[in-house]
Structure formats: structure tokens, C-alpha cells
Design an enzyme around this catalytic site. Structure first.
Site, PDB file in Angstrom:
ATOM      1  N   VAL A   1      62.226  18.000  58.781  1.00 63.30           N
ATOM      2  CA  VAL A   1      61.939  16.650  58.383  1.00 63.30           C
ATOM      3  C   VAL A   1      62.117  16.085  59.941  1.00 63.30           C
ATOM      4  O   VAL A   1      61.654  14.937  60.004  1.00 63.30           O
ATOM      5  CB  VAL A   1      62.655  15.761  57.521  1.00 63.30           C
ATOM      6  CG1 VAL A   1      62.171  16.152  55.993  1.00 63.30           C
ATOM      7  CG2 VAL A   1      64.212  15.762  57.861  1.00 63.30           C
TER       8      VAL A   1
ATOM      9  N   SER B   1      72.131   7.962  47.486  1.00 61.08           N
ATOM     10  CA  SER B   1      73.693   8.423  47.162  1.00 61.08           C
ATOM     11  C   SER B   1      74.265   7.202  46.501  1.00 61.08           C
ATOM     12  O   SER B   1      74.180   6.017  47.112  1.00 61.08           O
ATOM     13  CB  SER B   1      74.271   9.126  48.095  1.00 61.08           C
ATOM     14  OG  SER B   1      75.465   8.947  47.685  1.00 61.08           O
TER      15      SER B   1
ATOM     16  N   TYR C   1      76.492   9.084  57.085  1.00 61.14           N
ATOM     17  CA  TYR C   1      75.880   9.256  55.773  1.00 61.14           C
ATOM     18  C   TYR C   1      75.769   7.816  54.956  1.00 61.14           C
ATOM     19  O   TYR C   1      74.570   7.573  54.512  1.00 61.14           O
ATOM     20  CB  TYR C   1      76.483  10.331  55.029  1.00 61.14           C
ATOM     21  CG  TYR C   1      76.313  10.816  53.785  1.00 61.14           C
ATOM     22  CD1 TYR C   1      75.205  11.694  53.798  1.00 61.14           C
ATOM     23  CD2 TYR C   1      76.646  10.181  52.524  1.00 61.14           C
ATOM     24  CE1 TYR C   1      74.845  12.329  52.558  1.00 61.14           C
ATOM     25  CE2 TYR C   1      76.132  10.680  51.375  1.00 61.14           C
ATOM     26  CZ  TYR C   1      75.379  11.474  51.413  1.00 61.14           C
ATOM     27  OH  TYR C   1      74.642  12.054  49.999  1.00 61.14           O
TER      28      TYR C   1
ATOM     29  N   LYS D   1      72.239   6.162  53.845  1.00 58.88           N
ATOM     30  CA  LYS D   1      71.671   6.112  52.639  1.00 58.88           C
ATOM     31  C   LYS D   1      71.441   4.641  52.001  1.00 58.88           C
ATOM     32  O   LYS D   1      70.471   4.190  51.156  1.00 58.88           O
ATOM     33  CB  LYS D   1      72.830   6.710  51.549  1.00 58.88           C
ATOM     34  CG  LYS D   1      72.936   8.084  51.429  1.00 58.88           C
ATOM     35  CD  LYS D   1      71.809   8.839  51.178  1.00 58.88           C
ATOM     36  CE  LYS D   1      71.848  10.471  51.166  1.00 58.88           C
ATOM     37  NZ  LYS D   1      70.646  11.018  50.927  1.00 58.88           N
TER      38      LYS D   1
HETATM   39  N1  LIG Z   1      75.398  16.667  45.745  1.00 55.97           N
HETATM   40  C1  LIG Z   1      75.679  15.262  45.312  1.00 55.97           C
HETATM   41  O1  LIG Z   1      76.814  15.377  45.009  1.00 55.97           O
HETATM   42  C2  LIG Z   1      74.987  14.394  45.876  1.00 55.97           C
HETATM   43  C3  LIG Z   1      75.181  13.240  45.490  1.00 55.97           C
HETATM   44  C4  LIG Z   1      74.710  12.170  45.839  1.00 55.97           C
HETATM   45  C5  LIG Z   1      73.403  12.408  46.811  1.00 55.97           C
HETATM   46  N2  LIG Z   1      72.732  13.391  47.151  1.00 55.97           N
HETATM   47  C6  LIG Z   1      71.963  13.730  48.133  1.00 55.97           C
HETATM   48  O2  LIG Z   1      70.789  14.632  47.417  1.00 55.97           O
HETATM   49  C7  LIG Z   1      70.138  15.183  48.190  1.00 55.97           C
HETATM   50  C8  LIG Z   1      70.472  16.735  48.071  1.00 55.97           C
HETATM   51  O3  LIG Z   1      71.597  17.196  48.384  1.00 55.97           O
HETATM   52  P1  LIG Z   1      72.246  18.505  47.510  1.00 55.97           P
HETATM   53  O4  LIG Z   1      73.542  18.206  47.386  1.00 55.97           O
HETATM   54  O5  LIG Z   1      71.371  19.038  46.630  1.00 55.97           O
HETATM   55  O6  LIG Z   1      72.459  19.299  48.944  1.00 55.97           O
HETATM   56  P2  LIG Z   1      71.561  20.685  49.355  1.00 55.97           P
HETATM   57  O7  LIG Z   1      72.197  21.147  50.633  1.00 55.97           O
HETATM   58  O8  LIG Z   1      72.086  21.718  48.434  1.00 55.97           O
HETATM   59  O9  LIG Z   1      70.274  20.532  49.574  1.00 55.97           O
HETATM   60  C9  LIG Z   1      69.698  19.701  50.676  1.00 55.97           C
HETATM   61  C10 LIG Z   1      68.416  20.374  51.135  1.00 55.97           C
HETATM   62  O10 LIG Z   1      67.744  19.769  52.208  1.00 55.97           O
HETATM   63  C11 LIG Z   1      67.323  20.585  53.329  1.00 55.97           C
HETATM   64  N3  LIG Z   1      67.427  20.275  54.331  1.00 55.97           N
HETATM   65  C12 LIG Z   1      68.570  19.855  55.360  1.00 55.97           C
HETATM   66  N4  LIG Z   1      68.090  19.599  56.463  1.00 55.97           N
HETATM   67  C13 LIG Z   1      66.728  19.509  56.478  1.00 55.97           C
HETATM   68  C14 LIG Z   1      65.706  19.292  57.540  1.00 55.97           C
HETATM   69  N5  LIG Z   1      65.879  18.961  58.677  1.00 55.97           N
HETATM   70  N6  LIG Z   1      64.449  19.369  57.143  1.00 55.97           N
HETATM   71  C15 LIG Z   1      63.949  19.699  55.825  1.00 55.97           C
HETATM   72  N7  LIG Z   1      64.943  19.929  54.855  1.00 55.97           N
HETATM   73  C16 LIG Z   1      66.348  20.109  55.232  1.00 55.97           C
HETATM   74  C17 LIG Z   1      68.252  22.060  53.001  1.00 55.97           C
HETATM   75  O11 LIG Z   1      67.772  23.388  53.437  1.00 55.97           O
HETATM   76  C18 LIG Z   1      68.519  21.882  51.385  1.00 55.97           C
HETATM   77  O12 LIG Z   1      67.332  22.747  50.781  1.00 55.97           O
HETATM   78  C19 LIG Z   1      70.669  14.776  49.604  1.00 55.97           C
HETATM   79  O13 LIG Z   1      69.919  13.852  50.013  1.00 55.97           O
HETATM   80  C20 LIG Z   1      72.169  14.311  49.524  1.00 55.97           C
HETATM   81  O14 LIG Z   1      72.443  13.521  50.290  1.00 55.97           O
HETATM   82  C21 LIG Z   1      73.876  14.670  46.814  1.00 55.97           C
END
Ligand SMILES: NC(=O)c1ccc[n+]([C@@H]2O[C@H](COP(=O)([O-])OP(=O)(O)OC[C@H]3O[C@@H](n4cnc5c(N)ncnc54)[C@H](O)[C@@H]3O)[C@@H](O)[C@H]2O)c1
Length: 257
Positions: free
Chosen positions: A71, A147, A160, A164
């Protein structure tokens, strides 16, 4: 008057792209969409993970394609758009679920750490909208993964948190410009178990106990629990929902104690 005939809460027959779709929440959404009959391209930077997730999507009997993307590179997002148009015949739904995080205090965070997080988490969301909206059909839906931290601050996550907050403000701004053809919404998950944080939130840890105790539903979420809200926002059932943030946190954020 529109007569109600059947539940439109479905993504069956839709064509979806999930950015950050080969891990965590994004992967759960990609596989959930496929399970419900949508054609799905799930993409991230890793060729191996793209291939693994595409194989799982195919196993659900729907169309997909294998392409990586970063991205931070607009050209790679445009390549995904072209692939989706060629291989799926168009794009109805785009989910931006890519993630980046850096733990540092407000005082200590460096420009490099700040830029790394915001480039992926905030600018990345903008680039996803810019790349895909021009190719999306009427009735399209963009879903940005925000988030809980956009609303509830936490120490040592300034970039972060700011990113968000920006994602939610951008979601509202984009929803005004892309209406009426494309709806733009965000999902703000609370604490969700993913492979990356499974140790931090492991059962028996103090952190896990504190979260479970403060959450009215009494536990952290499984990543599959974000899929239903995503299906709703992607579906025609949400045809009048745009510029919204759907909080999915088990009641954590508005629980007084
Ligand atoms: N897990 C939680 O508790 C939680 C809570 C709130 C929000 N989120 C948000 O949910 C979303 C997913 O997070 P997750 O916990 O599943 O994490 P994750 O690390 O499992 O997934 C993140 C994905 O983003 C991809 N990614 C990272 N940098 C990238 C780039 N430059 N270009 C393309 N892809 C890229 C990674 O390869 C991965 O597939 C994120 O936006 C995170 O901030 C997660």
C-alpha cells in the site's frame, strides 16, 4: 414503495478485494466472503501468503487471482485493480485491512517510526480508495479497518492512534465525495485474537484477564467475529449506510466499569 422480499444481508455474487487479506482480520474477512459466495482477491506483500490464501478461497468454489501489493506503492495497488477488473469482471467491495504498529512514547517516537505507521495505516487507506474507487460499480462498498484506539487513547501508540483517528475522519470525508455510487464505512474492532498477538492476549496473562473483566461480553474477539459486520457493510442491506464507524468491541468502549 419497496417491498421487502428476502434478506439482502449477503455478499453472494459480489466481487471483492481485501488488502492485507492474507493474515489476521483481513484473511478472516476474505475467507468469510468466499464462504458466502463472493469472488475474492486477497492480497498483501508476501507471494507465499497470497498463494496460500488464494488456494483457500478457491477451495470455497469461487473465483480469485494471485497478486501481491504494497500500500505504500500506488502502482502496485493499480495493478491489483487491473487484475480484479480483468479476472473478476469488476469490483463491488474493497476492504483495507493492512496494518502497521510501533510502540514508542510521544516523547521518543522518531520521524521514521511515525512515518512507517502512518504511511501504511493512514496514507495506505487513502491510496486504496484512490486506486479502486474509479473502477468500482454502482452499489460499491469500501470498508476501512480502524481500531478502538481511534476513540479510546492508549499510552505508547501515538502514531497508530493518530493514524486510526485519521482513518475514521477520512472515511467520513470520502463517503461524501463518493456518494451516491460508492459507500465508505469503517469497522473499529476492539481486542481481536490474531496470530501476531496470540501471545500478548494468551489466556492466563494479566493483560487478558484485565480485558476480559472490562468487556461486557466477557472476552476478547475471535477474528471471525469481524466478518459478520463486514458482510453487512458490503451487502445491499447497508444501502443507506455511509460515513459510519461500526464499533465491534464486545461493549468495551462504552462500559463505565
Ligand atoms: N488484532 C486486533 O486486535 C486489532 C484491533 C483493532 C484494529 N485492528 C486492525 O485490523 C487490521 C488488521 O490487523 P490484524 O490484527 O489482522 O494484523 P495482521 O498483521 O494479521 O494483518 C495485517 C495485514 O496487513 C498486511 N500489510 C502490512 N503492511 C502492508 C503493506 N505495506 N502493504 C500491503 N499489506 C500490508 C500484512 O501482510 C497482513 O496481511 C489492521 O488495520 C489493524 O490495525 C486489529
Amino acid at each position: 414503495m419497496v417491498e421487502y422480499q428476502h434478506s439482502p444481508v449477503t455478499v453472494s455474487g459480489k466481487r471483492a478485494v481485501v488488502i492485507g487479506g492474507t493474515s489476521g482480520i483481513g484473511q478472516a474477512i476474505a475467507l468469510g466472503f468466499a464462504e458466502e459466495g463472493a469472488d475474492v482477491i486477497a492480497t498483501s506483500r508476501s507471494e507465499e501468503k497470497v498463494d496460500e490464501t488464494a488456494t483457500e478461497i478457491e477451495a470455497r468454489g469461487v473465483e480469485t487471482a494471485r497478486i501481491t501489493c504494497d500500500v505504500t506503492e500506488p502502482d502496485s495497488l493499480e495493478a491489483v485493480r487491473e487484475t480484479a477488473v480483468e479476472e473478476l469482471g469488476g469490483i463491488d467491495v474493497v476492504v483495507a485491512s493492512q496494518g502497521a504498529i510501533s510502540r514508542a512514547s510521544v516523547q521518543d517516537i522518531t520521524d521514521e517510526e511515525w512515518d512507517f505507521v502512518t504511511d501504511v495505516a493512514l496514507d495506505g487507506v487513502r491510496r486504496v480508495t484512490q486506486a479502486f474507487a474509479p473502477a468500482m460499480d454502482e452499489g460499491g462498498s469500501i470498508i476501512n479497518i480502524s481500531s478502538l484506539t481511534a476513540q479510546l487513547s492508549m499510552a505508547n501508540l501515538p502514531a497508530y492512534t493518530a493514524a486510526k483517528g485519521g482513518v475514521e475522519a477520512f472515511t467520513r470525508a470520502a463517503s461524501k465525495e463518493l456518494a451516491p455510487d460508492i459507500r465508505v464505512n469503517a469497522i473499529a474492532p476492539g481486542f481481536v485474537i490474531t496470530p501476531q498477538n496470540a501471545d500478548t492476549y494468551a489466556e492466563g496473562t494479566e493483560k487478558r484477564e484485565r480485558i476480559d473483566e472490562r468487556t461486557p461480553i466477557g472476552r476478547v474477539a475471535e477474528r471471525e467475529e469481524i466478518v459478520g459486520p463486514a458482510i453487512f457493510l458490503a451487502s445491499d442491506a447497508a444501502s443507506f449506510v455511509t460515513g459510519e464507524v461500526v464499533t465491534v468491541d464486545g461493549g468495551f468502549s462504552d462500559s463505565a466499569f
